[in-house]
Design an enzyme around this catalytic site. Structure first.
Site, PDB file in Angstrom:
ATOM      1  N   ASP A 125     -36.491  42.807 -23.685  1.00 51.91           N
ATOM      2  CA  ASP A 125     -35.364  43.076 -22.811  1.00 51.91           C
ATOM      3  C   ASP A 125     -35.444  44.523 -22.333  1.00 51.91           C
ATOM      4  O   ASP A 125     -36.056  45.359 -23.012  1.00 51.91           O
ATOM      5  CB  ASP A 125     -34.061  42.840 -23.600  1.00 51.91           C
ATOM      6  CG  ASP A 125     -32.907  42.527 -22.671  1.00 51.91           C
ATOM      7  OD1 ASP A 125     -33.124  42.409 -21.453  1.00 51.91           O
ATOM      8  OD2 ASP A 125     -31.774  42.390 -23.166  1.00 51.91           O
ATOM      9  N   ARG A 233     -22.019  34.949 -18.426  1.00 50.27           N
ATOM     10  CA  ARG A 233     -21.533  35.639 -19.632  1.00 50.27           C
ATOM     11  C   ARG A 233     -20.040  35.936 -19.495  1.00 50.27           C
ATOM     12  O   ARG A 233     -19.273  35.765 -20.443  1.00 50.27           O
ATOM     13  CB  ARG A 233     -22.305  36.930 -19.891  1.00 50.27           C
ATOM     14  CG  ARG A 233     -21.701  37.731 -21.055  1.00 50.27           C
ATOM     15  CD  ARG A 233     -22.470  38.985 -21.399  1.00 50.27           C
ATOM     16  NE  ARG A 233     -23.737  38.667 -22.012  1.00 50.27           N
ATOM     17  CZ  ARG A 233     -24.874  39.339 -21.780  1.00 50.27           C
ATOM     18  NH1 ARG A 233     -24.880  40.346 -20.927  1.00 50.27           N
ATOM     19  NH2 ARG A 233     -25.985  38.986 -22.376  1.00 50.27           N
TER      20      ARG A 233
END
Ligand code: ADP
Length: 354
Positions: A125, A233
Site C-alpha cells: 500500500d 468505505r
C-alpha cells in the site's frame, strides 16, 4: 491473508474524520475486514477493471505462470486492498499485505521478498512512498525474480545473486503521479479505480446492512448512498453509524427518515460533506477571498495534515465541482459558494467588469 504491517495514513484519516472519530481503530479495522467482498461477484462496480482482471487471471491459470504485477490507483476507500484480496482468492494464492512506510530499511523489503513462496501475492500500500533503496531492490525482484545483495565492505564486498520464487506484486497508491518512472514501468497492469455511482453505492449500503443484519428500505439506502462521497468505505461506516441510531433511537429499521435524522446528528450534509470539508471551503472563502490559495497555507491555517486534505477531502470536492484546482492554488467554485449559502461577490464583480 497476512497483514505484515499497519498503515499510518489510515490511522491519521480516522483521527481527522469526525464520522469515525469516536470509533476505535481496531474496531473499525475488524468491521472493515468482516465485510470485505471476497469474490468478483460480491465486489460491486469497477466493471471494466474486473473484466480485465478476470482475463489476466484466466490466462495465467491456463499458462500455469504467475500473474503480471499490478498497480491500482485512486483515492482511499475505493477498494484497492479489497480487490487485491479478490485477485488472491481467485488465484487460490496467499496474500501478504504491507505498506511502503514500513519498508524503510533494506532488510525490511529483503525479508519480505525472501519469505514469499511461489505464486504468492505481495500487496504494498502507498507504494509511492517507497524509498529509492527499497525501489532498487524491487526492480530485479519484479523483473527477473532475483535479489542482488552485497556482503562485506568496500574491496572485500561481494554481490550475491539470490533467486526468488515467482510472485505477483500488487501496488496501491493514491498518487500515481508520484511513482518513479522505472517502478511504474515494471507493472504489467495499471488501473485507476473510479468513484462509485449512486446505484453502486446503494448496493454497497444494502449489502452491508444485510451483513449487519439490519433492515433497510430502498429510500433509506438511497439517502446513505447519496452522502457516501462515491466511496464504499464511507458508505460502510455510515451504514454502521446509522444502524446504531436505528437500533437505539428508532425501531431498528433504516428508513428514509431515520437515515436523514441520523446523518443530520452526525453533521453530514446532503452532499456527504463533513465539518472538515466545510471548514476547508469556508476558510478559502472567508480568509482568502475564494482563492486561489496554496494547499500548504490551507493545511497550516486549518491545523490539518496536508495528506488528509489532498487524499481525503480534495478529490471528492473537485469531483463534485465545489472546488477548483488552478496553477495558483485552490479556488471555491460558484457551486461551492451556493453550497455554503454565501454570495460570490468576487465572481459578480468580474461579471460586471469592475
Ligand atoms: P482502499 O484500499 O482503496 O483504501 P479498501 O479496499 O480498504 O479501500 O476498501 C474499504 C472498504 O470498502 C472495505 O471494507 C470494503 O468492504 C469496502 N469496499 C471497497 N470496495 C468495495 C466494492 N467494490 N464492493 C463492496 N464493498 C467494497
Amino acid at each position: 491473508m497476512t497483514i505484515i504491517s499497519d498503515d499510518n495514513t489510515f490511522k491519521k484519516n480516522i483521527q481527522k474524520n469526525p464520522v469515525i472519530k469516536s470509533e476505535s481503530i481496531e474496531y473499525d479495522k475488524t468491521f472493515e475486514n468482516s465485510i470485505r467482498p471476497k469474490s468478483f461477484d460480491s465486489y460491486i462496480g469497477q466493471s471494466e477493471l474486473k473484466e480485465t482482471l478476470k482475463v489476466s487471471i484466466e490466462a495465467s491459470k491456463k499458462r500455469g505462470s504467475s500473474l503480471d504485477h499490478m498497480l491500482f490507483y485512486g483515492p482511499p476507500g475505493l477498494g484497492k486492498t479489497t480487490l487485491a484480496g479478490v485477485v488472491a482468492e481467485q488465484m487460490g494464492a496467499e496474500l501478504k499485505i504491507t505498506s511502503a512506510p514500513s519498508l524503510e530499511r533494506p532488510r525490511d523489503i529483503i525479508g519480505i521478498l525472501m519469505s514469499l513462496k511461489g505464486g504468492e501475492i505481495l500487496f504494498i500500500d502507498e507504494i509511492h512512498r517507497l524509498n529509492k533503496v527499497a525501489e532498487e531492490i524491487l526492480y530485479p525482484a519484479m523483473e527477473d525474480f532475483y535479489l542482488d545483495m552485497s556482503t562485506g565492505k568496500s574491496q572485500t564486498a561481494k554481490t550475491m545473486h539470490i533467486p526468488l520464487p515467482k510472485f505477483t506484486l500488487i501496488g496501491a497508491t493514491t498518487k500515481a503521479g508520484e511513482l518513479s518512472g522505472p517502478l511504474r514501468d515494471r507493472f504489467g497492469i495499471i488501473h485507476r479505480l473510479q468513484f462509485y455511482t449512486f446505484e453502486e453505492l446503494s448496493q454497497v449500503v444494502k449489502r452491508t446492512a444485510s451483513i449487519l443484519d439490519i433492515k433497510i428500505t430502498d429510500e433509506g439506502a438511497n439517502v446513505i448512498a447519496k452522502c457516501s462521497r462515491g466511496t464504499p468505505r464511507i458508505a460502510n461506516r455510515l451504514v454502521k453509524r446509522v444502524s446504531d441510531f436505528a437500533i437505539v433511537k428508532y425501531e431498528g429499521e433504516i428508513t428514509e427518515e431515520v437515515a436523514k435524522e441520523s446523518l443530520k446528528a452526525l453533521k453530514i450534509d446532503e452532499y456527504g460533506l463533513d465539518s472538515t470539508d466545510r471548514a476547508l471551503l469556508n476558510m478559502i472563502v472567508e480568509k482568502y477571498d475564494g482563492g486561489p490559495v496554496g494547499i500548504n497555507t490551507l493545511a497550516a491555517a486549518l491545523g490539518e495534515d496536508i495528506r488528509t486534505l489532498e487524499d481525503v477531502c480534495e478529490p471528492y470536492l473537485l469531483q463534485i465541482g465545489l472546488l477548483q484546482r488552478t496553477p495558483q492554488g485552490r479556488k471555491v467554485s460558484p457551486q461551492g459558494y451556493r453550497h455554503l449559502g454565501i454570495k460570490n461577490f468576487s465572481s459578480q464583480q468580474s461579471l460586471f467588469g469592475d
